[in-house]
Design a protein around this motif. Structure first.
Motif, PDB file in Angstrom:
ATOM      1  N   ASP A  31      41.947  48.335  28.647  1.00 14.71           N
ATOM      2  CA  ASP A  31      42.899  47.327  28.193  1.00 14.71           C
ATOM      3  C   ASP A  31      44.307  47.839  28.445  1.00 14.71           C
ATOM      4  OD1 ASP A  31      41.176  45.287  27.057  1.00 14.71           O
ATOM      5  OD2 ASP A  31      40.653  46.780  25.545  1.00 14.71           O
ATOM      6  N   ARG A  62      45.028  42.738  32.622  1.00 19.03           N
ATOM      7  CA  ARG A  62      45.264  43.244  31.266  1.00 19.03           C
ATOM      8  C   ARG A  62      43.981  43.752  30.636  1.00 19.03           C
ATOM      9  NH1 ARG A  62      49.246  38.529  28.958  1.00 19.03           N
ATOM     10  NH2 ARG A  62      50.904  38.873  30.485  1.00 19.03           N
ATOM     11  N   ASN A  63      42.853  43.300  31.155  1.00 16.72           N
ATOM     12  CA  ASN A  63      41.540  43.737  30.691  1.00 16.72           C
ATOM     13  C   ASN A  63      40.701  43.969  31.927  1.00 16.72           C
ATOM     14  OD1 ASN A  63      38.567  42.668  30.153  1.00 16.72           O
ATOM     15  ND2 ASN A  63      39.328  43.658  28.300  1.00 16.72           N
ATOM     16  N   ASN A 116      37.097  40.932  34.822  1.00 15.69           N
ATOM     17  CA  ASN A 116      38.205  40.709  33.912  1.00 15.69           C
ATOM     18  C   ASN A 116      37.919  39.403  33.188  1.00 15.69           C
ATOM     19  OD1 ASN A 116      40.588  39.952  32.642  1.00 15.69           O
ATOM     20  ND2 ASN A 116      41.910  40.496  34.364  1.00 15.69           N
ATOM     21  N   THR A 152      35.496  50.077  29.842  1.00 19.00           N
ATOM     22  CA  THR A 152      36.368  48.917  29.728  1.00 19.00           C
ATOM     23  C   THR A 152      37.776  49.420  29.434  1.00 19.00           C
ATOM     24  OG1 THR A 152      34.573  47.524  28.914  1.00 19.00           O
ATOM     25  CG2 THR A 152      36.813  46.776  28.472  1.00 19.00           C
TER      26      THR A 152
END
Length: 151
Positions: free
Chosen positions: A22, A121-122, A56, A20
């Motif tokens: 960020d 953003r993620n 996301n 993951t």
């Protein structure tokens, strides 16, 4: 010759990469983030097929596009004093959808880069290698016919 793959059996897939990401915020600027950029697992794969999934959890409802993938091999060709990798296949990955990618057999091993667009953003990424049998159904049928005619 037709080859039958058993993609629908979960035990035929081995998880290769799960991570993951960020995006880092820009210091002293509200609602601005540095792009996640390109993800390179850094390991080589040798499977005939891979499956890629991305997600996301902050995506808007109308977002579909997740990322772009680049399958690369080393050719050993020297260009400007270096030996750059050669892209043998590229394509899109859509959010929350597993993409099965057939790998051209130009080399015994390859690497993959995932280029994540700046607006994510993620980002969650999973890559699986196909480990099941590559069954040649034409050869199986010929073997059955030969076995029946000699019996």
């Amino acid at each position: 010759m037709a080859t039958e793959y058993q993609f629908t059996t979960e035990s035929n897939w081995a998880l290769f990469w799960s991570e993951t990401y960020d995006a880092d915020p820009v210091i002293n600027v509200l609602e601005r983030f540095h792009p996640i950029g390109t993800v390179t697992p850094g390991l080589t794969l040798s499977a005939s097929h891979i499956a890629v999934w991305c997600f996301n959890d902050q995506a808007q409802g109308n977002w579909r596009y997740g990322a772009r993938y680049f399958i690369k091999i080393g050719t050993g060709i020297t260009v400007n004093g270096g030996t750059p990798d050669t892209v043998i296949k590229a394509g899109k990955i859509y959010l929350d959808q597993i993409e099965i990618i057939e790998i051209p057999q130009y080399a015994s091993a390859f690497s993959i880069d995932i280029q994540i667009p700046y607006w994510h953003r993620n980002f969650q990424l999973k890559i699986w290698e196909y480990t099941g049998n590559d069954q040649n159904i034409v050869q199986d049928k010929l073997d059955q016919i030969i076995a029946n005619t000699t019996a």
